[in-house]
Design a protein around this motif. Structure first.
Motif, PDB file in Angstrom:
ATOM      1  N   LYS A 239       0.828  -1.194   0.000  1.00  0.00           N
ATOM      2  CA  LYS A 239       0.000   0.000   0.000  1.00  0.00           C
ATOM      3  C   LYS A 239       0.867   1.249   0.000  1.00  0.00           C
ATOM      4  O   LYS A 239       2.004   1.220   0.473  1.00  0.00           O
ATOM      5  CB  LYS A 239      -0.900   0.025   1.234  1.00  0.00           C
ATOM      6  N   ILE A 240       0.330   2.338  -0.546  1.00  0.00           N
ATOM      7  CA  ILE A 240       1.065   3.599  -0.495  1.00  0.00           C
ATOM      8  C   ILE A 240       1.338   3.977   0.955  1.00  0.00           C
ATOM      9  O   ILE A 240       2.439   4.397   1.314  1.00  0.00           O
ATOM     10  CB  ILE A 240       0.285   4.725  -1.201  1.00  0.00           C
ATOM     11  N   LEU A 241       0.320   3.802   1.788  1.00  0.00           N
ATOM     12  CA  LEU A 241       0.481   3.981   3.232  1.00  0.00           C
ATOM     13  C   LEU A 241      -0.105   2.763   3.919  1.00  0.00           C
ATOM     14  O   LEU A 241      -1.296   2.482   3.781  1.00  0.00           O
ATOM     15  CB  LEU A 241      -0.234   5.243   3.717  1.00  0.00           C
ATOM     16  N   GLY A 242       0.736   2.040   4.629  1.00  0.00           N
ATOM     17  CA  GLY A 242       0.280   0.839   5.313  1.00  0.00           C
ATOM     18  C   GLY A 242       0.826   0.736   6.713  1.00  0.00           C
ATOM     19  O   GLY A 242       1.428   1.687   7.236  1.00  0.00           O
ATOM     20  N   LYS A 243       0.627  -0.417   7.321  1.00  0.00           N
ATOM     21  CA  LYS A 243       1.087  -0.629   8.692  1.00  0.00           C
ATOM     22  C   LYS A 243       2.609  -0.510   8.810  1.00  0.00           C
ATOM     23  O   LYS A 243       3.132  -0.181   9.870  1.00  0.00           O
ATOM     24  CB  LYS A 243       0.638  -2.004   9.176  1.00  0.00           C
ATOM     25  N   ARG A 244       3.292  -0.799   7.703  1.00  0.00           N
ATOM     26  CA  ARG A 244       4.754  -0.729   7.717  1.00  0.00           C
ATOM     27  C   ARG A 244       5.274   0.635   7.263  1.00  0.00           C
ATOM     28  O   ARG A 244       6.473   0.825   7.106  1.00  0.00           O
ATOM     29  CB  ARG A 244       5.339  -1.819   6.833  1.00  0.00           C
ATOM     30  N   GLY A 245       4.355   1.565   7.049  1.00  0.00           N
ATOM     31  CA  GLY A 245       4.770   2.905   6.654  1.00  0.00           C
ATOM     32  C   GLY A 245       4.494   3.188   5.197  1.00  0.00           C
ATOM     33  O   GLY A 245       3.619   2.589   4.575  1.00  0.00           O
TER      34      GLY A 245
ATOM     35  N   ASP B 221      -8.410  -2.852 -13.226  1.00  0.00           N
ATOM     36  CA  ASP B 221      -9.103  -3.045 -11.944  1.00  0.00           C
ATOM     37  C   ASP B 221      -8.098  -3.191 -10.804  1.00  0.00           C
ATOM     38  O   ASP B 221      -8.177  -4.136 -10.020  1.00  0.00           O
ATOM     39  CB  ASP B 221      -9.972  -4.311 -11.977  1.00  0.00           C
ATOM     40  N   GLY B 222      -7.145  -2.302 -10.725  1.00  0.00           N
ATOM     41  CA  GLY B 222      -6.104  -2.418  -9.703  1.00  0.00           C
ATOM     42  C   GLY B 222      -6.689  -2.498  -8.297  1.00  0.00           C
ATOM     43  O   GLY B 222      -7.502  -1.672  -7.899  1.00  0.00           O
ATOM     44  N   GLN B 223      -6.250  -3.497  -7.546  1.00  0.00           N
ATOM     45  CA  GLN B 223      -6.762  -3.701  -6.201  1.00  0.00           C
ATOM     46  C   GLN B 223      -5.895  -3.010  -5.147  1.00  0.00           C
ATOM     47  O   GLN B 223      -4.834  -2.460  -5.456  1.00  0.00           O
ATOM     48  CB  GLN B 223      -6.831  -5.198  -5.896  1.00  0.00           C
ATOM     49  N   VAL B 224      -6.360  -3.060  -3.927  1.00  0.00           N
ATOM     50  CA  VAL B 224      -5.597  -2.516  -2.803  1.00  0.00           C
ATOM     51  C   VAL B 224      -4.211  -3.160  -2.780  1.00  0.00           C
ATOM     52  O   VAL B 224      -4.074  -4.375  -2.903  1.00  0.00           O
ATOM     53  CB  VAL B 224      -6.331  -2.788  -1.466  1.00  0.00           C
ATOM     54  N   GLY B 225      -3.197  -2.355  -2.666  1.00  0.00           N
ATOM     55  CA  GLY B 225      -1.828  -2.861  -2.604  1.00  0.00           C
ATOM     56  C   GLY B 225      -1.202  -3.147  -3.953  1.00  0.00           C
ATOM     57  O   GLY B 225      -0.093  -3.679  -4.023  1.00  0.00           O
TER      58      GLY B 225
END
Length: 256
Positions: A97-103, A155-159
């Motif tokens: 993800k652009i912004l995720g749990k890992r930053g 249809d790009g998905q999350v991540g």
């Protein structure tokens, strides 16, 4: 029949690439399988089955000019002739993800996906097209370039920012490449597969695979790599297929 086809299949040791290579070989053509050295053992059965005069393996990193040139040379030096069909299946999919749990999304990760999937595809095509242009034309045609995108391009998905961008770029350059190479008698097509039973999905539990297959409207199943190989053959043999991306997904549309 593809008896006059000399194919270069990247990522040809497994999954969609292997299916494309098999389709060409079983239809009478010849193939150089270009894949990473770590995959070489997967190519050995094909070389043994069809013989080195029709099937050869060459260790290839598609982002390196010298590797791709070596794979093209392998076809010519091995007696197959000049490559007149490329099937680009080499690729990677690293989710983030652009912004995720890992930053924040790692920029190097994004760059690497673009480098392998988009730049690698372009690198193979530009070098193969140069060789194809030297061939005598048959009904005005000299060869065909076949790329592999993904329905993630639409249809790009999350991540999937990196992966979707890399595949979207392949879709976008298809028509431009076809127009560039039209004076040389070289066609360019792209296949955008949906959910296919490739090594990535084969490792999932049976129940999960069944549930994924049920999401595909018709046919109500996961794609078989052989379906991909059939389309590759159709593209090679139909001279009016040019400058287009074909979704091969059973009418499936990916959710977020």
């Amino acid at each position: 029949m593809l008896s006059s086809t000399v194919g270069l299949v990247t990522g040809g040791c497994s999954g969609l690439g292997r299916s494309a290579a098999l389709r060409i070989l079983r239809s009478g053509g010849s193939v150089v399988i270009a894949d990473l050295p770590s995959q070489s053992h997967l190519a050995e059965p094909l070389v043994e089955e069809f013989g080195s005069s029709r099937c050869r393996y060459y260790p290839t990193d598609v982002t390196k000019e010298e590797d791709v040139m070596g794979a093209l040379d392998e076809a010519e030096n091995g007696g197959m002739g000049v490559v007149n069909a490329t099937v680009n299946c080499a690729g990677i999919a690293t989710p983030s993800k652009i912004l995720g749990k890992r930053g924040v999304h790692d920029l190097e990760l994004f760059s690497n996906v673009i480098k392998v999937n988009t730049i690698g595809t372009f690198n193979v095509n530009r070098l193969a097209a140069s060789r194809m242009s030297s061939l005598p034309p048959t009904s005005g045609l000299r060869g065909v370039l076949i790329n592999t995108a993904s329905i993630a391009a639409y249809d790009g998905q999350v991540g999937q920012c990196a992966y979707a961008a890399s595949k979207g770029a392949i879709v976008s350059m298809t028509l431009a490449m076809a127009r560039d190479l039209a004076p040389n008698g070289i066609r360019c097509m792209t296949i955008a597969p949906g959910l296919f039973l490739t090594p990535l999905l084969e490792g999932l539990p049976e129940k999960v695979k069944e549930e994924l297959g049920k999401q595909v409207p018709c046919p109500n199943r996961l794609g078989d790599p052989e379906d991909f190989g059939k389309l590759v053959e159709a593209i090679i043999t139909n001279p009016m297929l040019n400058g287009e991306t074909i979704r091969l997904d059973g009418a499936y549309r990916m959710p977020p």
